[in-house]
Design a protein around this motif. Structure first.
Motif, PDB file in Angstrom:
ATOM      1  N   TRP A 199     -45.130  46.357  20.025  1.00 37.20           N
ATOM      2  CA  TRP A 199     -46.185  45.588  20.669  1.00 37.20           C
ATOM      3  C   TRP A 199     -47.526  46.320  20.561  1.00 37.20           C
ATOM      4  N   GLU A 200     -48.532  45.593  20.065  1.00 36.57           N
ATOM      5  CA  GLU A 200     -49.896  46.106  19.988  1.00 36.57           C
ATOM      6  C   GLU A 200     -50.857  45.000  20.400  1.00 36.57           C
ATOM      7  N   TRP A 201     -52.104  45.384  20.657  1.00 38.49           N
ATOM      8  CA  TRP A 201     -53.105  44.384  21.023  1.00 38.49           C
ATOM      9  C   TRP A 201     -53.820  43.882  19.768  1.00 38.49           C
ATOM     10  N   SER A 202     -53.893  42.569  19.645  1.00 36.83           N
ATOM     11  CA  SER A 202     -54.538  41.961  18.481  1.00 36.83           C
ATOM     12  C   SER A 202     -55.946  41.516  18.863  1.00 36.83           C
ATOM     13  N   THR A 203     -56.947  42.121  18.245  1.00 38.86           N
ATOM     14  CA  THR A 203     -58.331  41.709  18.502  1.00 38.86           C
ATOM     15  C   THR A 203     -58.624  40.344  17.879  1.00 38.86           C
ATOM     16  N   LYS A 204     -57.828  39.975  16.887  1.00 39.90           N
ATOM     17  CA  LYS A 204     -58.031  38.692  16.219  1.00 39.90           C
ATOM     18  C   LYS A 204     -57.650  37.532  17.133  1.00 39.90           C
ATOM     19  N   SER A 206     -56.861  38.030  20.465  1.00 37.78           N
ATOM     20  CA  SER A 206     -57.089  38.441  21.866  1.00 37.78           C
ATOM     21  C   SER A 206     -55.811  38.282  22.687  1.00 37.78           C
ATOM     22  N   ASP A 207     -54.738  38.749  22.094  1.00 36.36           N
ATOM     23  CA  ASP A 207     -53.443  38.681  22.773  1.00 36.36           C
ATOM     24  C   ASP A 207     -52.557  39.791  22.222  1.00 36.36           C
ATOM     25  N   LYS A 208     -51.510  40.094  22.947  1.00 34.70           N
ATOM     26  CA  LYS A 208     -50.558  41.087  22.444  1.00 34.70           C
ATOM     27  C   LYS A 208     -49.757  40.464  21.316  1.00 34.70           C
ATOM     28  N   ALA A 209     -49.312  41.307  20.382  1.00 30.39           N
ATOM     29  CA  ALA A 209     -48.559  40.814  19.227  1.00 30.39           C
ATOM     30  C   ALA A 209     -47.488  41.825  18.854  1.00 30.39           C
ATOM     31  N   SER A 249     -38.957  57.792  14.132  1.00 27.36           N
ATOM     32  CA  SER A 249     -38.031  57.376  15.181  1.00 27.36           C
ATOM     33  C   SER A 249     -38.510  56.060  15.763  1.00 27.36           C
ATOM     34  N   TRP A 250     -37.599  55.341  16.388  1.00 27.93           N
ATOM     35  CA  TRP A 250     -38.015  54.052  16.947  1.00 27.93           C
ATOM     36  C   TRP A 250     -38.896  54.277  18.168  1.00 27.93           C
ATOM     37  N   LEU A 251     -39.985  53.542  18.209  1.00 26.19           N
ATOM     38  CA  LEU A 251     -40.918  53.595  19.324  1.00 26.19           C
ATOM     39  C   LEU A 251     -41.192  52.174  19.775  1.00 26.19           C
ATOM     40  N   GLN A 252     -41.584  52.048  21.049  1.00 19.59           N
ATOM     41  CA  GLN A 252     -41.938  50.727  21.551  1.00 19.59           C
ATOM     42  C   GLN A 252     -43.000  50.872  22.626  1.00 19.59           C
ATOM     43  N   ASN A 253     -43.934  49.925  22.640  1.00 16.52           N
ATOM     44  CA  ASN A 253     -44.954  49.866  23.672  1.00 16.52           C
ATOM     45  C   ASN A 253     -44.611  48.764  24.673  1.00 16.52           C
ATOM     46  N   ASP A 254     -44.965  49.003  25.904  1.00 17.16           N
ATOM     47  CA  ASP A 254     -44.700  48.022  26.952  1.00 17.16           C
ATOM     48  C   ASP A 254     -45.637  46.826  26.770  1.00 17.16           C
ATOM     49  N   PRO A 255     -45.105  45.621  26.623  1.00 17.00           N
ATOM     50  CA  PRO A 255     -45.984  44.457  26.405  1.00 17.00           C
ATOM     51  C   PRO A 255     -46.901  44.186  27.599  1.00 17.00           C
ATOM     52  N   GLY A 270     -49.817  57.038  25.657  1.00 15.04           N
ATOM     53  CA  GLY A 270     -48.742  57.626  26.451  1.00 15.04           C
ATOM     54  C   GLY A 270     -48.356  56.795  27.648  1.00 15.04           C
ATOM     55  N   GLU A 271     -49.322  56.051  28.204  1.00 18.90           N
ATOM     56  CA  GLU A 271     -49.034  55.205  29.366  1.00 18.90           C
ATOM     57  C   GLU A 271     -48.359  53.899  28.976  1.00 18.90           C
ATOM     58  N   ARG A 272     -48.378  53.585  27.680  1.00 17.27           N
ATOM     59  CA  ARG A 272     -47.766  52.334  27.214  1.00 17.27           C
ATOM     60  C   ARG A 272     -46.352  52.527  26.692  1.00 17.27           C
ATOM     61  N   ARG A 273     -46.012  53.750  26.312  1.00 19.62           N
ATOM     62  CA  ARG A 273     -44.735  53.992  25.654  1.00 19.62           C
ATOM     63  C   ARG A 273     -43.553  53.661  26.571  1.00 19.62           C
ATOM     64  N   MET A 274     -42.624  52.900  26.026  1.00 17.86           N
ATOM     65  CA  MET A 274     -41.376  52.613  26.734  1.00 17.86           C
ATOM     66  C   MET A 274     -40.352  53.697  26.403  1.00 17.86           C
ATOM     67  N   GLU A 275     -39.301  53.766  27.210  1.00 15.36           N
ATOM     68  CA  GLU A 275     -38.278  54.792  27.016  1.00 15.36           C
ATOM     69  C   GLU A 275     -36.962  54.158  26.592  1.00 15.36           C
ATOM     70  N   PRO A 276     -36.351  54.672  25.490  1.00 10.66           N
ATOM     71  CA  PRO A 276     -35.029  54.163  25.110  1.00 10.66           C
ATOM     72  C   PRO A 276     -33.942  54.842  25.937  1.00 10.66           C
ATOM     73  N   ILE A 277     -33.151  54.061  26.632  1.00  9.30           N
ATOM     74  CA  ILE A 277     -32.063  54.601  27.444  1.00  9.30           C
ATOM     75  C   ILE A 277     -30.857  53.679  27.350  1.00  9.30           C
ATOM     76  N   SER A 278     -29.709  54.187  27.748  1.00 12.38           N
ATOM     77  CA  SER A 278     -28.526  53.337  27.847  1.00 12.38           C
ATOM     78  C   SER A 278     -28.701  52.386  29.020  1.00 12.38           C
ATOM     79  N   TYR A 279     -28.225  51.150  28.860  1.00 15.89           N
ATOM     80  CA  TYR A 279     -28.354  50.195  29.962  1.00 15.89           C
ATOM     81  C   TYR A 279     -27.568  50.660  31.184  1.00 15.89           C
TER      82      TYR A 279
END
Length: 739
Positions: A199-204, A206-209, A249-255, A270-279
């Motif tokens: 997930w990143e912010w799209s300036t085109k 004006s929404d997350k993508a 490595s796999w990374l993900q941002n919080d939408p 750093g404030e957007r990064r999600m954490e991979p964990i076991s459910y």
């Protein structure tokens, strides 16, 4: 037990399987299986997420109106405390939005706006909905990855999971698919299944993508998940066609946070990064729950003391309860008050006794006169102490207590000494001090005055057992000890958080707000609050004030109040004057001077954990099935069985079978040792190997605990006055050197 439904015939339900429901114990459904939690059924086949039951009819909790009022009072306090603590991170240098701290349903712009009772359903958690999640799958043979948005998509793509239908480029035809048990979570309360995109912010737009759903090199949408590393964080996706790997490595941002930061997201990665964990990890879900003692119908006047803008009435209650009384009215003033109130017969009784007293004095019968004076004093005492009092006395509350009552908002209701004082008074009136008809089961049984149910059949054995109990209570420094047959509690769950159970946490070198989420809407468009009432057996314990004061002196607390055991003011009143807010999540608890209130709380808390461990050992109950309730100003605590299943009388059986062996166990040196030895001693005297209990059983997050306060040792970690020094234990002071 689950109840599965088939596909429906209408077009909408063809796209989604109807939500099945499951049944568990009410305590489990309101906590471990509350909406938003991840779990697996027995056998470990398939991960699921809990969702609110979407039946047309809501299972309303059968609670009284006063209980509803208490829940709403606690909810407002809980929401306010959480929001205030999290939003305090907002500064000019680093902007934090209000919606990063708490659910947007509780906000009006950047101000907290709690929901009213009309927007809440108080639900009896008899069943809970669920759905398979995450809908991500990986092949154990070739590593191919598949992700879906709905159960209906999975159902339509069933042929993919056949062993001979390998979708990967190797075409091994030996595929063994499994549900991927790793999810991405964020302290915003959001979660995501694994996906090659980010997930990143799209300036085109004006929404997350979601960027990177296809290979940047060849455009393929097929990916392999590399899980060779034993560390989940080092797993990663690579293209199944060309082998391109976009990231190591796999990374993900919080939408959600990406949408909050918008164009500034690149500067706050750093404030957007999600954490991979076991459910299965506990950090995937934290249910937010509160509890309180249920007030009986005749004690509703006590509940009113806790209402907002009722500080004067609360002050009068505290003054009366702890002996901060004013001058007693004169005889003429009492007569006027009684006659004006229509209590003529009460005054006539007083005059009759006065006449007998005059006669005895004229006859020179001093013994009779003394007896009559005592009876007259009892009559006046009844006028003063009745509820409400027939003769009201204007109480004189110290300025320090008046100030603390005005600052009650700084305390959390869970640790508010005034709330706890009112709750303990309600408990005393409805259980501990309540009488019963001869031969009937009493609501409270003192272990040194047993009833027919708990006592040995032989009267001589009963007397010997009670005498031994009193002797052991003396050695343990106890003033009261007994069994509450029905300890009535209300526990309610109102929301959840992820990654951390508290409003703030440290992440990558800085403090971040943890978002409190409400549960999803029910069919009636209201937010559910899951309510569980219970009435189980409990053990009520009170410490002897004289012993506690002597121990505080021996420890050398810096703010020890003056107290006369023979005076009118109780020690609890003096302790209240030293009360200090810890913060709902112990945010204000920092090492400092040795304080009276902290040491009293630590003593009660440590003693309660000692009792809990002994109860678990002698009763057969699991430690996690027990709970505690502390009353600092009354030097008391309650240990209770926590559960909604039928109470089998484990605690009464404990006393019937073990009685004084149970008490003697509390004095044994082995009960106070730690398997970690000096490592624990130098770390504050509290760890999971000794006095700590499961978080679900502890009222104070295993804070303010130390074995040293019981049998002596190095001072607790919160005490800087005696840092690295030995303090005497309570049991040492009570028994001298004979322990």
């Amino acid at each position: 037990m689950s109840k599965n439904n088939n596909f429906a015939n209408d077009e909408e339900d063809q796209r989604q399987i109807r939500t099945p429901s499951m049944s568990r114990s009410r305590n489990q459904l309101a906590a471990a299986y509350a909406p938003g939690s991840f779990f697996t059924f027995e056998g470990g086949l398939g991960a699921c997420i809990s969702i609110p039951d979407q039946s047309p009819t809501v299972d309303e909790a059968q609670i009284s109106e006063p209980t509803r009022e208490q829940i709403m009072l606690r909810l407002r306090e809980a929401w306010q405390s959480w929001f205030t603590r999290a939003y305090d991170l907002n500064t000019g240098e680093r902007h934090i939005e209000a919606r990063q701290c708490i659910d947007e349903m509780l906000l009006r712009e950047n101000t907290l706006s709690p929901l009213g009772a009309s927007h809440i359903s108080f639900v009896n958690p008899l069943k809970m909905g669920y759905a398979p999640a995450p809908l991500t799958f990986v092949c154990n043979t070739c590593g191919m990855f598949k992700g879906y948005d709905s159960v209906a998509e999975v159902a339509k793509d069933q042929h993919t999971f056949k062993p001979d239908n390998c979708p990967g480029p190797t075409k091994l035809k030996r595929c063994k698919w499994r549900q991927l048990d790793v999810i991405f979570v964020h302290w915003s309360g959001e979660w995501m299944p694994a996906t090659p995109g980010m997930w990143e912010w799209s300036t085109k737009t004006s929404d997350k993508a979601l960027v990177g759903k296809q290979c940047a090199s060849c455009g393929s949408r097929d990916f392999i998940l590399r899980t060779d590393s034993p560390r989940i964080g080092e797993w990663g996706f690579e293209c199944a066609s060309c082998g391109h790997r976009e990231r190591a490595s796999w990374l993900q941002n919080d939408p959600f946070t990406t949408e909050v930061f918008r164009e500034n997201g690149g500067r706050r990665v750093g404030e957007r990064r999600m954490e991979p964990i076991s459910y299965r990890a506990s950090s995937a879900f934290y249910a937010q729950a509160e509890q309180f003692i249920i007030f009986s119908e005749r004690d509703q006047n006590l509940l009113g003391l806790l209402a907002e803008q009722n500080e004067q009435a609360l002050g009068s209650f505290v003054a009366g309860k702890y002996g901060f009384g004013g001058a007693e009215p004169t005889s003429d003033e009492m007569k006027t008050i009684l006659l004006q109130g229509g209590h003529d017969t009460e005054w006539e009784s007083h005059e009759s006794i006065s006449g007998m007293l005059d006669l005895a004095q004229k006859l020179g019968d001093t013994k009779m006169a003394s007896t009559i004076q005592m009876e007259q004093r009892k009559l006046i005492r009844r006028w003063l102490d009745s509820d409400p009092p027939l003769i009201p006395v204007k109480n004189e509350l110290p300025a320090t207590l008046k100030s603390l009552i005005q600052r009650r908002s700084e305390f959390s209701s869970r640790y508010d000494p005034f709330v706890l004082a009112v709750e303990h008074e309600a408990l005393m009136r409805s259980k501990v001090s309540r009488t019963s008809a001869d031969g009937a089961r009493a609501p409270f049984v003192r272990f040194y005055r047993l009833d027919q149910d708990l006592a040995p059949k032989n009267e001589q054995d009963k007397k010997a057992q009670e005498d031994k109990t009193l002797d052991l209570m003396d050695k343990l420094g106890l003033a009261e000890l007994g069994l509450i047959r029905e300890f009535e509690l209300c526990r309610f769950t109102h929301g959840y958080s992820r990654v951390n159970p508290s409003p703030v946490m440290e992440k990558r070198g800085q403090m971040v707000p943890v978002r409190l989420r409400l549960f999803e809407l029910l069919k009636n468009n209201k937010r559910p609050v899951y309510v569980v009432n219970q009435a189980n057996e409990a053990i009520h314990v009170s410490l002897r004030p004289e012993n506690v004061y002597t121990w505080l002196k021996a420890v050398g607390v810096t703010d020890l109040p003056d107290w006369d055991p023979n005076g009118t003011v109780k020690l609890g009143g003096r302790i209240l004057e030293t009360a200090e807010p810890f913060g709902r999540y112990f945010s204000h608890l920092h090492p400092g001077d040795a304080s009276t209130y902290r040491y009293v709380y630590t003593l009660l808390h440590s003693y309660a954990h000692l009792f809990m461990k002994a109860v678990a050992e002698f009763s057969g109950l699991d430690l996690g099935s027990l709970g505690e309730y502390l009353f600092p100003a009354d030097l008391s605590f309650v240990i209770y069985r926590n559960g909604t299943t039928m109470d089998l009388g484990n605690l009464s059986s404990l006393w019937r079978n073990e009685n004084n062996r149970f008490l003697a166990h509390l004095l044994e040196p082995a009960s106070h040792r730690c398997n970690s030895g000096s490592l624990c001693d130098f770390g504050g005297g509290a760890c999971p190997d000794c006095i700590m209990v499961p978080e679900t059983s502890c009222v104070a997050q295993n804070q303010l605990l130390s074995r040293a306060v019981l049998r002596g040792g190095l001072s607790p970690r919160e005490d800087l006055t005696h840092k690295d020094q030995r303090i005497p234990g309570f049991l040492e002071v009570v028994n001298g050197s004979n322990i």
